[in-house]
Design a protein around this motif. Structure first.
Motif, mmCIF file in Angstrom:
data_model
loop_
_atom_site.group_PDB
_atom_site.id
_atom_site.type_symbol
_atom_site.label_atom_id
_atom_site.label_comp_id
_atom_site.label_asym_id
_atom_site.label_seq_id
_atom_site.Cartn_x
_atom_site.Cartn_y
_atom_site.Cartn_z
ATOM 1 N N PHE A 50 14.497 -7.582 -17.894
ATOM 2 C CA PHE A 50 14.138 -7.288 -16.664
ATOM 3 C C PHE A 50 15.936 -7.775 -16.207
ATOM 4 N N ASN A 51 16.200 -6.360 -15.437
ATOM 5 C CA ASN A 51 17.601 -6.215 -14.447
ATOM 6 C C ASN A 51 17.069 -6.311 -12.429
ATOM 7 N N THR A 52 17.568 -6.154 -12.377
ATOM 8 C CA THR A 52 18.113 -5.962 -10.586
ATOM 9 C C THR A 52 18.478 -4.567 -9.649
ATOM 10 N N LYS A 53 18.812 -3.893 -10.135
ATOM 11 C CA LYS A 53 20.012 -3.263 -10.142
ATOM 12 C C LYS A 53 19.029 -2.150 -10.231
ATOM 13 N N ASP A 54 19.602 -0.883 -9.717
ATOM 14 C CA ASP A 54 18.734 1.040 -10.747
ATOM 15 C C ASP A 54 19.668 1.827 -11.024
ATOM 16 N N THR A 55 20.931 1.045 -11.416
ATOM 17 C CA THR A 55 22.295 2.142 -11.830
ATOM 18 C C THR A 55 22.489 2.302 -13.806
ATOM 19 N N PRO A 56 21.017 1.645 -14.625
ATOM 20 C CA PRO A 56 19.837 1.873 -13.987
ATOM 21 C C PRO A 56 18.954 0.398 -14.204
ATOM 22 N N SER A 57 18.070 0.863 -13.866
ATOM 23 C CA SER A 57 16.397 -0.226 -13.911
ATOM 24 C C SER A 57 16.056 -0.382 -15.070
ATOM 25 N N ILE A 58 16.538 -1.405 -15.589
ATOM 26 C CA ILE A 58 15.701 -2.004 -16.652
ATOM 27 C C ILE A 58 14.002 -2.470 -16.822
ATOM 28 N N PHE A 59 13.505 -2.783 -17.746
ATOM 29 C CA PHE A 59 12.269 -3.022 -17.920
ATOM 30 C C PHE A 59 11.757 -3.030 -19.246
ATOM 31 N N ASN A 60 11.660 -4.532 -20.047
ATOM 32 C CA ASN A 60 11.013 -4.081 -21.687
ATOM 33 C C ASN A 60 10.450 -4.873 -22.099
ATOM 34 N N ILE A 61 9.385 -4.827 -23.303
ATOM 35 C CA ILE A 61 8.573 -5.907 -23.497
ATOM 36 C C ILE A 61 8.637 -5.668 -24.615
ATOM 37 N N ALA A 62 8.673 -7.140 -25.331
ATOM 38 C CA ALA A 62 8.942 -7.419 -26.904
ATOM 39 C C ALA A 62 8.460 -8.285 -27.572
ATOM 40 N N PHE A 63 8.548 -8.079 -29.487
ATOM 41 C CA PHE A 63 7.490 -8.956 -29.374
ATOM 42 C C PHE A 63 8.364 -9.074 -31.248
ATOM 43 N N GLY A 64 8.610 -10.017 -32.036
ATOM 44 C CA GLY A 64 9.050 -10.391 -33.388
ATOM 45 C C GLY A 64 8.527 -11.820 -33.524
ATOM 46 N N ALA A 65 9.244 -11.580 -34.730
ATOM 47 C CA ALA A 65 8.282 -12.688 -35.923
ATOM 48 C C ALA A 65 9.888 -13.002 -36.644
ATOM 49 N N SER A 66 10.039 -14.328 -37.481
ATOM 50 C CA SER A 66 10.911 -14.623 -38.117
ATOM 51 C C SER A 66 9.848 -15.484 -39.319
ATOM 52 N N TYR A 67 10.711 -15.825 -40.726
ATOM 53 C CA TYR A 67 10.628 -15.945 -41.698
ATOM 54 C C TYR A 67 11.846 -16.145 -42.765
#
Length: 321
Positions: free
Chosen positions: A266-283
């Motif tokens: 996430f960020n703290t501004k509104d130009t733009p505001s961002i909110f992301n959820i991520a899942f991942g793996a490493s092999y």
């Protein structure tokens, strides 16, 4: 979310005792953050790192919203030297940009690679090279718990590569297309207690209308050999885009060659505001072989064995006679 890297960059998730060499007994992943560790995966190792993330943005001044998903990936290969690593990584995003400033909202479907990069990383300085110096003091509990001032000296690596951008990419500045250089300086400190601190300083798309400068600071802590948590801040500055993004999350080591992870950004501004959820793996596919070390005694031992065999044969001949 993960503005293309490794990195995978990424992030090294290892305990303090596991980083005295490039190759490690457990997987060395740059996930779940986007910073790049100073260390390579080791010769003979092919490593895959990938993740999926949800996209949610809202721009207060331009009156638009963005929703969609993205995929990020990295392929890392240790070649020729323990210090050298080849990389291919990218971020693909598919979303819908909806302009809400009119009576009838206008939707703009978009999809493309935010980044696609190929390059190589090389470790130029390794303070952990002499593992003997870091062995614990078996006679002093307090000596082992004391702060190691040498840990303030980081490992340092350099990266050089090229971005490949397609024409009319909705995620880049106007006129950005083709091949452009990318360089990076990566440092890493390993502290007692399972703490790792990584810094990246990046100059991206050099010579284009989107010549970014970025810094990424990542702090990792391993509670157990399996569980790791991290916090990260990423600063981006250019004429096209500027932001400061924060990430928090963790990873779980399923096996020595397989890791799962999750994080929020996430960020703290509104130009733009961002909110992301991520899942991942490493092999990783581990074909690493330790190099044989000749300590200078092999020839002497061989001669000694020959002399012993001659003496034994002479005794047998004397006995037979």
């Amino acid at each position: 979310m993960r503005i293309l890297k490794s990195s995978f960059v990424l992030l090294l998730i290892l305990s303090f005792s596991a980083t005295y060499a490039q190759y490690t007994e457990v997987i060395n992943s740059n996930r779940p953050g986007v910073s790049e560790s100073a260390f390579s995966v080791g010769t003979g190792v092919v490593q895959f790192e990938a993740g999926a993330f949800a996209v949610s943005e809202e721009h207060a001044l331009a009156n638009y919203e963005v929703s969609g998903f993205g995929l990020d990936f990295a392929i890392r290969y240790g070649l020729l030297f323990e210090q050298l690593e080849l990389q291919l990584d990218g971020v693909y995003q598919n979303d819908t940009q909806t302009f809400t400033g009119t009576n009838i909202p206008t939707k703009n479907p978009r999809s493309n690679f935010r980044n696609f990069t190929i390059g190589a990383k090389y470790l130029v300085y390794d303070p952990y090279k002499n593992a003997e110096e870091a062995k614990p003091n078996i006679y002093s509990y307090h000596a082992n718990r004391a702060f190691n001032w040498k840990s303030l000296i980081p490992a340092v690596s350099v990266f050089a590569g090229a971005n490949i951008d397609s024409k009319a990419n909705p995620y880049t500045a106007f006129g950005v297309e083709g091949v452009s250089p990318k360089i990076m300086l990566a440092t890493q400190n390993n502290f007692n207690g399972g703490w790792v601190f990584v810094m990246n300083f990046i100059k991206d798309r050099i010579g284009t209308n989107q010549s970014d400068f970025q810094y990424i600071l990542t702090l990792t802590h391993s509670f157990t050999p399996q569980w790791v948590v991290f916090g990260e801040t990423q600063g981006i500055q250019s004429d096209f885009y500027a932001d400061n993004i924060f990430r928090f999350g963790g990873a779980y080591l399923w096996t020595k060659d397989f890791q799962l992870d999750a994080n929020i950004a996430f960020n703290t501004k509104d130009t733009p505001s961002i909110f992301n959820i991520a899942f991942g793996a490493s092999y990783r596919l581990d074909f690493h072989k330790d190099k044989e070390i000749d300590n200078g005694t092999s020839a002497k031992d061989s001669k000694g064995d020959k002399r012993k065999k001659k003496k034994k044969k002479k005794k047998e001949d004397d006995f037979d006679s």
